[in-house]
Scaffold this motif. Structure first.
Motif, short mmCIF file in Angstrom:
data_model
loop_
_atom_site.label_atom_id
_atom_site.label_comp_id
_atom_site.label_asym_id
_atom_site.label_seq_id
_atom_site.Cartn_x
_atom_site.Cartn_y
_atom_site.Cartn_z
N TRP A 1 2.22 -6.34 0.57
CA TRP A 1 1.89 -5.00 0.88
C TRP A 1 2.61 -4.49 2.11
O TRP A 1 3.22 -5.14 2.84
CB TRP A 1 0.11 -4.97 1.50
N LEU B 1 3.79 8.19 -3.55
CA LEU B 1 2.96 7.68 -4.07
C LEU B 1 3.36 7.40 -5.70
O LEU B 1 3.21 8.66 -6.32
CB LEU B 1 1.43 7.90 -4.04
N HIS B 2 3.53 6.57 -6.07
CA HIS B 2 4.19 6.20 -7.49
C HIS B 2 3.03 5.78 -8.35
O HIS B 2 1.94 5.38 -8.09
CB HIS B 2 5.23 5.24 -7.35
N SER C 1 0.22 2.80 -8.07
CA SER C 1 0.06 2.42 -6.74
C SER C 1 -1.24 2.29 -6.03
O SER C 1 -2.12 3.15 -6.49
CB SER C 1 1.12 3.12 -5.77
N LEU D 1 0.06 0.06 1.68
CA LEU D 1 0.36 0.59 0.46
C LEU D 1 1.27 -0.57 -0.20
O LEU D 1 1.80 -1.27 0.18
CB LEU D 1 1.47 1.67 0.74
N LEU D 2 0.78 -0.75 -1.60
CA LEU D 2 1.29 -1.60 -2.53
C LEU D 2 1.77 -0.47 -3.68
O LEU D 2 0.88 -0.21 -4.49
CB LEU D 2 0.33 -2.45 -3.14
N GLN D 3 2.86 -0.51 -4.20
CA GLN D 3 3.24 0.66 -5.00
C GLN D 3 3.30 -0.10 -6.53
O GLN D 3 2.94 0.81 -7.50
CB GLN D 3 4.96 0.74 -4.98
N SER D 4 3.20 -1.36 -6.68
CA SER D 4 2.97 -1.93 -7.68
C SER D 4 1.67 -2.58 -8.00
O SER D 4 1.62 -3.91 -8.71
CB SER D 4 4.20 -2.96 -8.32
N TRP D 5 0.70 -1.94 -7.67
CA TRP D 5 -0.54 -2.68 -7.70
C TRP D 5 -1.00 -2.91 -9.22
O TRP D 5 -1.70 -3.91 -9.54
CB TRP D 5 -1.64 -1.71 -6.91
N SER E 1 5.03 10.85 -9.76
CA SER E 1 4.99 10.46 -8.38
C SER E 1 4.85 12.01 -7.30
O SER E 1 5.52 12.63 -7.65
CB SER E 1 6.53 9.80 -7.78
#
Length: 207
Positions: free
Chosen positions: A13, A164-165, A168, A25-29, A146
């Protein structure tokens, strides 16, 4: 306190390190394949509408499509709109539960927003309605295009921007809603759809 929260969320994170805020933020959640399937499913299956809101004394349509889902008693009101929750859709309920596990926080409702293209937007605001409590946890899941997510500090005027991708998860908690506004501005660079979910916990109903 931030070290304890970082340990809870895990080293992948990113802490945005904002004054008077606690934002992660975690982009690849979500895995890309899962995010792709959910985006298509939610666009097709959720009960999207375009209600009017009160702005400067006038009634105008919100610049996006939206839907409110939640537990039966999770009614909510903002900008002159009374949000009566729709019953949880199956995959949306699964997403909520996964979000609760990640955040270690219960949620009983979600505002779903469908941005059809770059001209759809969300004005600067804070999720600070009384029924959310003094320090609400807001978990924001993004699918699709995004988009820039802007913050502005209410006292200092400081601005922060994060992209925000697809897939995410952004978590806002602590005093974030007290000191900062956030929003999604219009852009000519995006012409594809984005779906966003902001999970929250409503304490009682709004009248």
């Amino acid at each position: 306190m931030q070290q304890e929260q970082k340990s809870l969320l895990g080293p992948q994170w990113v802490n945005l390190n904002m004054q008077d805020a606690d934002v992660w933020l975690l982009q690849s959640w979500l895995k890309a394949e899962t995010a792709d399937k959910l985006l298509k499913h939610f666009i097709e299956r959720l009960a999207w509408s375009q209600p009017n809101i009160r702005m400067f004394g006038k009634s105008v349509p919100v610049p996006r499509l939206q839907a409110w889902y939640g537990d039966a008693d999770a009614s909510y009101a903002y900008s002159g709109i009374k949000m009566v929750p729709l019953a949880w859709e199956k995959k949306l309920l699964e997403l909520k539960r996964y979000c609760e596990q990640t955040c270690d926080t219960p949620f009983n409702s979600v505002l779903a927003n469908l941005y059809r293209h770059g001209q759809d937007s969300m004005g600067m605001h804070a999720d600070n309605e009384p029924e959310l409590g003094e320090q609400p946890v807001i978990a924001s899941v993004s699918l699709g295009a995004s988009r820039n997510f802007d913050f502005k500090h209410l006292s200092t005027g400081e601005k922060r921007r994060v992209v925000l991708h697809h897939g995410s998860l952004l978590i806002m908690r602590g005093s974030t809603q007290t000191f900062w506004h956030h929003g999604i501005s219009k852009t000519k660079r995006v012409d594809t759809e984005r779906v966003n979910f902001t999970f929250r916990y409503v304490h009682g109903s709004s009248n």
